[in-house]
Write an enzyme that holds these catalytic residues in place. Structure first.
Site: not given
Length: 393
Positions: A216-218
């Site tokens: 996850l990084h958005r």
């Protein structure tokens, strides 16, 4: 052939998602007597150790120029890249600037080149999520408008470009260079169990159910407490049935700490730092399912035949849904739980490998660049590529 006859390119790379794209391109260019390619690293990806591991594992040549930009807001980072790239472009006579993907380095260097009258070549053009709240979507749209030669990974991209007024004469469907890198390196991957043992300090056994992989990084997923809490809670629920390995992006780890979620995540999930390319590929290839908001992982899971649940409301890579293994579930807990249950019950979506995802996209890019250049100016083409040009002219 003299250096004057050769096509001189500045090739730009800047961030982790694009290291896998530039590697096969630089290798293909190095095999051509017609191309002299200079690699410019903007330094947008500023973790020196991680960058070095990617360059070493993927055989990317040491950058000829490192702009060392580092972190910053979108505006600051883009501006700094432009300011540092402009004198490099002025000092090095080149026939075109090649950019890949959709990161800030892509649009920044394309904009500098276009304003200086230098042709722009965009690899991975035409992908659209139709969600302009995503900074990457803005980068994609603007870079394509500035580009003279556009290389696409799937046929639907040409439709997007035509809708935006870009002539099909500038577009070439060549396949996916990310898959070039995957196919070249898959046999070099360590065993997944060894990766887990090294990272966790123990040979943890996941049993017959296997494990899933999470990334996850958005910003939409990790930058607010509500969204990140909702995702962490459902991931911990899922992990009760299928252990989940979470490769935690630095941005995400910072938000987990800021929102008081780090202990919750650590109790329910196996947390590990960002992994080098081969180690992450090993885990993804062995996973029962991947839960991610990464565009690249949507493509890699499709190529590997591993079910993927995309934790976003849309995707700019529709072929991974239409033909591949990807299912877009957003952050809806019901859809996430249901997607994982479907995998555990019947193996999940398998799909097929899309057209031209065959490991030869970079070779096609090289050949098309030579053909394009020959049409723009007199270019002495070496005999090993003369047949290609005759066959397509």
């Amino acid at each position: 052939m003299t250096s004057i006859d050769r096509l001189h390119l500045l090739c730009v790379v800047g961030a982790r998602p694009n290291f896998m794209k530039i590697a096969p391109i630089m290798r293909a260019f190095a095999d051509s007597d017609a191309i002299d390619a200079v690699l410019v690293h903007t330094g947008q990806h500023y973790d020196a150790a991680m960058m070095a591991s990617f360059f070493a594992q993927l055989g990317i040549p040491a950058p000829d120029v490192d702009l060392e930009v580092g972190s910053g807001s979108h505006a600051v980072q883009t501006a700094d890249i432009m300011k540092r790239f402009e004198p490099v472009l002025a000092a090095r006579a080149c026939d075109a600037v090649l950019v890949v993907g959709d990161v800030n380095s892509t649009i920044a260097c394309a904009l500098v080149a276009a304003k200086e009258g230098v042709p722009v070549i965009h690899v991975e053009a035409g992908l659209r999520s139709f969600d302009r709240s995503m900074p990457e979507e803005i980068n994609r749209i603007l870079t394509d408008q500035l580009s003279d030669l556009l290389f696409t990974t799937e046929r639907s991209a040409a439709v997007n470009l035509e809708r935006e007024g870009i002539s099909r004469e500038r577009v070439r469907f060549v396949g996916n260079v990310m898959i070039d890198t995957l196919l070249r390196n898959r046999a070099r991957c360590p065993r997944a169990v060894d990766v887990l043992s090294v990272v966790t300090g123990s040979a943890r056994c996941f049993g017959a159910a296997g494990f899933g992989v999470v990334t996850l990084h958005r910003p939409a997923n990790v930058d607010t407490a509500d969204s990140l809490t909702r995702i962490v809670d459902v991931l911990c629920e899922v992990a009760a049935d299928l252990p989940l390995v979470f490769a935690v992006h630095p941005r995400t780890r910072a938000r987990l700490g800021e929102f008081g979620l780090l202990d919750t995540a650590a109790r329910g999930l196996l947390l590990m730092p960002p992994l080098p390319y081969l180690e992450l590929l090993a885990l993804v290839g062995a996973a029962r399912v991947v839960l991610t908001d990464s565009g690249g992982l949507q493509e890699e899971t499709t190529a590997l035949g591993v079910p993927c649940l995309t934790l976003r409301e849309n995707t700019e890579r529709p072929i991974t849904v239409e033909e591949g293994t990807n299912t877009v579930v957003g952050t809806n807990p019901v859809l996430i739980r249901g997607g994982v249950r479907a995998v555990l019950a019947g193996g999940g979506k398998r799909g097929r490998v899309p057209e031209l995802w065959d490991g030869r996209a970079a070779e096609r890019i090289r050949d098309e660049v030579v053909i394009w250049a020959a049409g723009r100016r007199p270019l002495a083409v070496p005999s090993n590529q003369a047949q290609v040009i005759r066959g397509r002219s």
